[in-house]
Write an enzyme that holds these catalytic residues in place. Structure first.
Site, short mmCIF file in Angstrom:
data_model
loop_
_atom_site.label_atom_id
_atom_site.label_comp_id
_atom_site.label_asym_id
_atom_site.label_seq_id
_atom_site.Cartn_x
_atom_site.Cartn_y
_atom_site.Cartn_z
N SER A 38 0.83 -1.20 0.00
CA SER A 38 0.00 0.00 0.00
C SER A 38 0.86 1.25 0.00
O SER A 38 1.96 1.27 0.57
CB SER A 38 -0.90 0.00 1.24
N TYR A 50 -2.67 -0.25 9.82
CA TYR A 50 -2.81 -0.81 8.47
C TYR A 50 -1.49 -0.68 7.71
O TYR A 50 -0.99 -1.64 7.12
CB TYR A 50 -3.93 -0.10 7.72
#
Length: 344
Positions: free
Chosen positions: A144, A169
């Site tokens: 990501s 995350y």
């Protein structure tokens, strides 16, 4: 090739499965269909791949064949399952694994950290172990852009320092990259990590900005605009992402021998940045409605600007993002109106 796509009922996993099937590959899709968002959207994606809801909704370890695609099968299974996952790998002998299964969402990770460790760390370790034990030729996996944290060096480059994540995350995604490096080094497994940049398009997740904005404006409800609208993102249309992933999955890896060749990280984005306010304006134009904006402070875990340098991906895979924000938003809203039967 025989390719496993995890997260196949998810936004990107669905599109990647479709693309690989169209390219002539044999795909097995895997998903646990959790309730992070409306599971009916996940079942609808699977239905597009020929898996009826009544079949996909039952938990079992049997692989379900698509009704109208003889090159796609689906299994409802969690990548955290240490017993069943190796059985699947042993039976199917995958050439390539494309791991897109993960608990998504930066903001959700602040209140639900355990979920991210379970899926993104434990689950990813199980994938790595199966690739190791059953001789998978190539592991492609989702990282990501969030790993860049508060970096003010623009555009983001893959050799930038990314050791200061600002959300759990992001920390789990950076952990995936480190874990993959370890397995590439110890067991000579070719791994390719992809740092996604703000992917949007048809069949997207309901927690994504374009989805939230479109729904609220359509229903004459206000939208929350964080950091008072002073945000920029490298918005990337799903077809451009999918084409890049497909090319990576298809490329042979036999010539990857050294650790620098075995272990690869790429940015995958639009190679451009768009102001959030301009993004909202384009949605307004397509809906023919003005948004009522709640200007809000910056949210925890968010960053002000993202921008991907994708030169490496262009060089190695001839990656060519080509969908403009104008076209991408128009296609998304047409899909949204058709799927939800909105009268706007």
């Amino acid at each position: 090739m025989k390719i496993l796509v995890t997260g196949a009922a998810g936004f990107i996993g669905f599109h990647v499965s479709q693309s690989l099937i169209q390219k002539g590959h044999y795909v097995i899709g895997l998903d646990n269909i959790n309730d992070y968002y409306d599971i009916n959207l996940k079942f609808a994606r699977l239905n597009e791949l020929g898996i009826p809801k009544d079949t996909a909704s039952s938990f079992n370890k049997l692989v379900i064949s698509s009704k109208h695609r003889n090159s796609f099968k689906f299994i409802r299974l969690d990548i955290q399952n240490r017993e069943a996952l190796p059985v699947l790998f042993k039976k199917e002998k995958f050439d390539v694994v494309c791991n897109l299964a993960a608990q998504a969402g930066v903001r959700y990770s602040i209140e639900n950290p355990e979920t991210y460790v379970d899926s993104n760390i434990v689950g990813f370790l199980n994938i790595l172990q199966c690739c190791r034990n059953f001789n998978t030729k190539h592991l492609v996996y989702a990282s990501s852009s969030s790993v860049y944290g508060l970096s003010d060096k623009i555009p983001f480059e893959t050799d930038d320092t990314v050791d200061k994540p600002i959300s759990l995350y992001a920390a789990t995604k950076k952990s995936n990259e480190l874990m993959a490096h370890t397995y590439s080094h110890l067991f000579n497994i070719p791994t390719t990590g992809l740092r996604f940049f703000t992917v949007y398009g048809p069949w997207g997740r309901p927690d994504m900005a374009i989805f939230l904005f479109t729904k609220a404006i359509s229903e004459n409800k206000p939208i929350n605009v964080f950091n008072h609208g002073d945000l920029e993102r490298d918005f990337t249309y799903i077809d451009d992402i999918t084409e890049g992933i497909t090319r990576i999955c298809e490329k042979k890896t036999e010539d990857r021998k050294t650790i620098n060749e075995l272990y690869k990280i790429y940015n995958i984005g639009n190679n451009n940045t768009v102001k959030l306010i301009d993004f909202i304006t384009e949605i307004e134009t397509n809906l023919n409605k003005k948004a009522t904006k709640n200007l809000m402070p910056m949210q925890k875990g968010d960053v002000k600007k993202t921008w991907a340098n994708v030169d490496d991906l262009i060089r190695d895979y001839n990656y060519q993002p080509k969908t403009s924000i104008q076209n991408g938003i128009k296609i998304f809203i047409n899909w949204y109106q058709e799927f939800y039967n909105d009268i706007i």
